[in-house]
Design a protein around this motif. Structure first.
Motif, mmCIF file in Angstrom:
data_model
loop_
_atom_site.group_PDB
_atom_site.id
_atom_site.type_symbol
_atom_site.label_atom_id
_atom_site.label_comp_id
_atom_site.label_asym_id
_atom_site.label_seq_id
_atom_site.Cartn_x
_atom_site.Cartn_y
_atom_site.Cartn_z
ATOM 1 N N VAL A 256 1.030 -1.608 0.154
ATOM 2 C CA VAL A 256 0.024 0.039 0.056
ATOM 3 C C VAL A 256 0.772 1.271 0.404
ATOM 4 O O VAL A 256 1.922 1.387 1.045
ATOM 5 N N ASP A 257 0.633 2.376 -0.370
ATOM 6 C CA ASP A 257 1.997 3.474 -0.475
ATOM 7 C C ASP A 257 0.425 4.108 -0.098
ATOM 8 O O ASP A 257 -0.220 4.544 -0.414
ATOM 9 N N PRO A 258 0.992 4.919 0.916
ATOM 10 C CA PRO A 258 0.793 6.214 2.080
ATOM 11 C C PRO A 258 0.508 7.437 1.243
ATOM 12 O O PRO A 258 -0.327 8.169 2.037
ATOM 13 N N GLY A 259 0.954 7.140 0.285
ATOM 14 C CA GLY A 259 0.271 8.745 -0.998
ATOM 15 C C GLY A 259 1.475 10.128 -0.248
ATOM 16 O O GLY A 259 2.082 9.452 0.800
ATOM 17 N N PHE A 260 0.809 11.304 -0.397
ATOM 18 C CA PHE A 260 1.681 11.906 -0.795
ATOM 19 C C PHE A 260 2.275 12.546 1.082
ATOM 20 O O PHE A 260 1.573 12.531 1.702
ATOM 21 N N LEU A 261 3.401 12.169 1.986
ATOM 22 C CA LEU A 261 3.986 12.714 2.564
ATOM 23 C C LEU A 261 4.888 14.647 2.811
ATOM 24 O O LEU A 261 5.062 14.760 4.524
ATOM 25 N N GLY A 262 4.566 14.829 2.134
ATOM 26 C CA GLY A 262 5.131 15.620 2.194
ATOM 27 C C GLY A 262 6.543 16.483 1.480
ATOM 28 O O GLY A 262 7.564 15.214 1.805
#
Length: 264
Positions: A256-262
């Protein structure tokens, strides 16, 4: 789309109240000086008013270094005065000029801690982004579980909560004896390198000495670290490296990709 004056010329602006909360806080919280031009462009892109804590942070505050810099809450800092703390617009890759059609990817990153933990404000459809919680709720990407956690509060309540001293309990399992000294040294290293480095790029890319965190080995999600965090080895690394490693680990272990983290 609301014009800038409608966003900043409001009754009961939140900054005086937030400033009182900061002054009364039992937690150390360094308030960074704001850049008025950056603040105005940021609040315009956010389309929130100065009546909210989010708008107040964007317009009147350069950011916060909480608990000796363990947690960095983003605002609109004067360039060259933030000691490696990126701005809210840069961390979230705001467009260079106002774009009424632009929305932050998945949600708005509002703070990061030195271990690579990320606080984000959910967008309109968090489930579509694979995140828990409801729209407008603050969620936390935990570096020890590699998962997003819903915190049950909006931005204003979350900011009040962290300034109340609640971080001690929240991070109880992620702090080791002497963590304060290591975080202070991390901050001092940013100060030492600051004068000789170029300014960070607009997208949050930073030169050496800027936007650094603490890498833990064995990693926080390992059985070894969970058993005895004080026995791990730790070193300062660029924050971008820390976030990339966490994101890659999520993909590897959970698929799973947690997505954008900054972009820091």
């Amino acid at each position: 789309m609301r014009e800038l004056n409608r966003l900043i010329d409001v009754d009961e602006p939140a900054w005086p109240e937030l400033r009182e909360t900061l002054e009364a806080s039992p937690v150390s919280a360094e308030v960074l000086p704001p850049d008025s031009d950056l603040g105005r462009t940021t609040i315009l892109q956010l389309q929130v008013t100065a009546r909210s804590y989010l708008g107040a942070m964007a317009l009147h505050c350069g950011g916060l270094l909480v608990d000796d810099g363990w947690l960095r809450v983003f605002g609109s800092p004067v360039r060259g005065a933030a000691h490696g703390v990126p701005d809210l617009a840069g961390v979230n890759r705001f467009p260079e000029t106002f774009d009424p059609a632009w929305q932050p990817e998945a949600g708005l990153v509002v703070a990061q801690d030195v271990l690579g933990g990320v606080f984000a404000l959910n967008g309109a459809a968090p489930a579509d982004a694979g995140r828990p919680g409801s729209p407008g709720e603050v969620v936390y990407f935990a570096p020890d579980s590699l998962r997003w956690e819903a915190l049950g509060a909006g931005h204003s309540a979350w900011l009040t909560w962290l300034l109340s001293g609640a971080l001690h309990e929240f991070y109880a399992d992620l702090r080791w004896p002497g963590w304060q000294d290591e975080v202070r040294e991390l901050n001092r290293s940013r100060h030492r390198n600051h004068a000789s480095n170029q300014d960070p790029d607009r997208d949050g890319t930073s030169t050496q000495g800027h936007a650094r965190g603490i890498s833990v080995f064995p990693p926080l999600w390992s059985a070894e670290a969970r058993q005895d965090l004080s026995a791990t080895s730790r070193r300062a690394v660029p924050m971008r490296e820390l976030l990339d490693v966490a994101r890659d680990a999520c993909r590897q272990f959970d698929g799973v990709d947690p997505g954008f983290l900054g972009a820091a």
